[in-house]
Write a protein that holds these residues in place. Structure first.
Motif, PDB file in Angstrom:
ATOM      1  N   GLU A 148      -2.864  -0.946   3.273  1.00 10.67           N
ATOM      2  CA  GLU A 148      -1.973  -0.204   2.469  1.00 10.67           C
ATOM      3  C   GLU A 148      -3.057   0.300   1.348  1.00 10.67           C
ATOM      4  OE1 GLU A 148       2.793  -0.547   2.745  1.00 10.67           O
ATOM      5  OE2 GLU A 148       1.771  -1.746   1.131  1.00 10.67           O
ATOM      6  N   ARG A 177       5.949  -5.147  -4.337  1.00  7.90           N
ATOM      7  CA  ARG A 177       4.977  -3.940  -4.382  1.00  7.90           C
ATOM      8  C   ARG A 177       5.739  -2.672  -4.906  1.00  7.90           C
ATOM      9  NH1 ARG A 177       0.361  -3.910   0.622  1.00  7.90           N
ATOM     10  NH2 ARG A 177      -0.535  -5.982  -0.264  1.00  7.90           N
ATOM     11  N   ALA A 210       2.192  -8.439  -6.003  1.00 12.04           N
ATOM     12  CA  ALA A 210       2.304  -7.344  -5.356  1.00 12.04           C
ATOM     13  C   ALA A 210       1.137  -7.572  -4.163  1.00 12.04           C
ATOM     14  CB  ALA A 210       2.185  -6.091  -5.687  1.00 12.04           C
ATOM     15  N   TYR A 223      -3.040   1.655  -2.790  1.00 17.47           N
ATOM     16  CA  TYR A 223      -2.221   1.786  -3.972  1.00 17.47           C
ATOM     17  C   TYR A 223      -2.739   3.025  -5.133  1.00 17.47           C
ATOM     18  CZ  TYR A 223      -5.917  -0.742  -6.375  1.00 17.47           C
ATOM     19  OH  TYR A 223      -7.307  -1.320  -6.818  1.00 17.47           O
ATOM     20  N   PHE A 234       2.669   1.887  -3.722  1.00 22.93           N
ATOM     21  CA  PHE A 234       1.709   1.474  -2.553  1.00 22.93           C
ATOM     22  C   PHE A 234       2.152   2.306  -1.329  1.00 22.93           C
ATOM     23  CE2 PHE A 234       1.137  -2.341  -4.632  1.00 22.93           C
ATOM     24  CZ  PHE A 234      -0.016  -2.988  -4.335  1.00 22.93           C
TER      25      PHE A 234
END
Length: 536
Positions: free
Chosen positions: A168, A132, A122, A170, A137
């Motif tokens: 991004e 992802r 990912a 997570y 995310f």
């Protein structure tokens, strides 16, 4: 001592079992490298038979970077090389079963390791990729996405979001090395059902489900407002469909589930124990009780009452790998039960008092109807150890800014032989966590030779619990008792009396004293902080 092979027809074994938790890394070192392993457990199976337990629950033994004690799993189908091999795990399961001991493994559905192939793929695939979608995310907030996507607070403190170089973020409710899975994705569900089959096929009898109320999330991942119903990530209704599908898998193998369910709402808690979901769930309110007769009785009554409508057995736990050890907790003046914030460095502890109470609590918990869990070293009366700050490995310590000592203090390698290096843990090098001075005084070999030791008490209690059918009867009946005293009766006239008052008390009418956590007074009274089992 040789145990008895298990009877396949005994499908209700879990309703009154004594289950021993094995934290492999600290149990016994079979190859002398400083880390406990499966070879060490196999060598100590005779000890576990002698102790008298019915099953072993293993905390995660899978391939893992061990960023959170193995609860960051990289591969469920591979044993971590520090612990051994899959072939050794299969031998251990089979050997234990031949000795009359079942095996329970730990599954962690909320998250995986950041070294899991799915997460590595990912990260490599980048924003917007299908890879992802297996995780959570999100783009950040603020002008350049520099603010986390929401305001949640992680289980270890701080924000549960980490930003990658591509911008991004997570989600990880625990450590950054433990990215949360997206349980709305069908591949996540399929994979976990396959993992269950993998271990059931290898002979395990059950599965303990870590953080069982956390995996399902509100897809919008909104900010959290206290009092919001439903909660965006705790105890969401979606979870019940997940566990129903798991139960369908387990039923094909006569497998059993125990869930780690931290919920104050009784009605919500019991939903997990419906006949087509989990078989049992940890009773953590009992563990969290201070040494107080009224509060313990309330916890026992409420626990039995909430389990009764669904026909599930209660579980009784005094400590585990996440909480302060029992003798230390009961020996503190500010004893208010389990609370991470009270695990401070240098907290004064009266270990003599704590040990006396822990011995009484052992007989109390073992006399209650249902299943009982013992954490390794509990039968030795081990205290909580204070680990030097520079040697602490638990991420809870670092995530708290160093204010919380974390959980390593209850995970120190066990002492087996008083005169051997490192108290007989098996290492020829310093164990992965240091044993404190005086640890050898708690060694199993010393205690086995002492009829008054904590180990001898547990062996005697477990033998009586197994031998007398009355301990397997449903429910209990409270007996009249003085303030500060707990007294109840089980089947066949078995009675348990625990004195939490400030003075010795008379025993109720009885035929014989079966076992006491400490000596009675010269006049036959039950001393303070002492428990006794009686026959009518």
């Amino acid at each position: 001592m040789k145990g008895s092979p298990l009877e396949p027809a005994d499908r209700n074994w879990w309703r009154s079992a004594a289950i021993y938790q094995v934290y492999v890394r600290s149990f016994a070192d079979g190859d002398g490298d400083g880390t406990g392993d499966l070879a060490g457990v196999r060598a100590r199976l005779p000890y576990l038979v002698e102790l008298g337990v019915d099953a072993l629950w293993f905390t995660p033994w899978y391939l893992s970077p061990l960023a959170d004690g193995g609860y960051d799993v990289a591969d469920y189908r591979t044993i971590d090389p520090q612990f051994g091999t899959l072939a050794e795990a299969e031998k251990l399961i089979a050997e234990a079963r031949e000795l009359g001991i079942r095996t329970i493994v730990d599954i962690v559905p909320n998250h995986v390791s950041d070294q899991h192939p799915w997460f590595r793929a990912a990260v490599a695939a980048g924003p917007g990729s299908p890879e992802r979608e297996l995780f959570h995310f999100r783009a950040g907030r603020g002008r350049s996405g520099e603010i986390p996507p929401n305001d949640w607070v992680g289980e270890f403190g701080g924000t549960p979001w980490t930003r990658l170089p591509d911008g991004e973020w997570y989600l990880h409710l625990f450590a950054p090395e433990q990215p949360d899975l997206n349980w709305d994705h069908p591949a996540v569900r399929t994979e976990h059902e396959d993992v269950l089959r993998f271990w059931f096929d290898r002979g395990v009898a059950g599965v303990r489900i870590d953080s069982a109320v956390l995996p399902a999330k509100d897809p919008a991942l909104p900010d959290f407002t206290p009092g919001t119903d439903p909660h965006p990530y705790v105890d969401r209704d979606d979870l019940h469909d997940i566990y129903r599908s798991w139960r369908a898998v387990a039923d094909q193998y006569d497998g059993v589930f125990v869930g780690e369910v931290w919920l104050p709402d009784t009605e919500r808690f019991v939903r997990y124990l419906r006949p087509d979901e989990l078989h049992t769930a940890f009773n953590l309110s009992f563990l969290a009780c201070p040494w107080d007769a009224e509060r313990l009785r309330t916890s026992i009554d409420e626990t039995l009452a909430e389990h009764a409508p669904v026909g599930a057995p209660a579980t009784w736990v005094l400590c585990n790998h996440d909480v302060t050890r029992t003798v230390t907790r009961y020996g503190r003046a500010d004893d208010t039960g389990f609370a991470f914030e009270r695990k401070r460095f240098g907290t004064p502890t009266d270990l003599e008092l704590g040990t006396r109470r822990a011995r009484a609590a052992a007989l109390l918990s073992l006399a209650l109807p249902g299943t009982v869990y013992l954490y390794q070293g509990e039968e030795l009366g081990l205290p909580e150890a204070e680990i030097p700050r520079e040697l602490i490995q638990d991420p809870m310590h670092s995530r708290s800014g160093g204010t919380d000592p974390g959980r390593d203090g209850c995970r120190v390698p066990l002492p087996w032989a008083a005169d051997a290096p490192y108290a007989g843990f098996g290492s020829t090098v310093e164990p992965w966590l240091p044993q404190p001075p005086g640890w050898a005084a708690y060694a199993a070999d010393l205690q086995a030779a002492d009829p008054d030791s904590m180990l001898s008490l547990y062996r005697a209690a477990l033998a009586l619990r197994r031998a007398r059918p009355g301990f397997r009867s449903a429910g209990l009946t409270w007996l009249d008792a003085a303030p500060g005293v707990l007294a109840f009766e089980r089947g066949e006239g078995l009675r348990c009396v625990v004195n939490l008052s400030a003075a010795p008390v008379r025993l109720p009418a009885h035929g014989a004293v079966l076992l006491a956590s400490g000596p009675l007074t010269e006049g036959g009274r039950l001393p303070v902080d002492t428990a006794v089992w009686l026959s009518a």
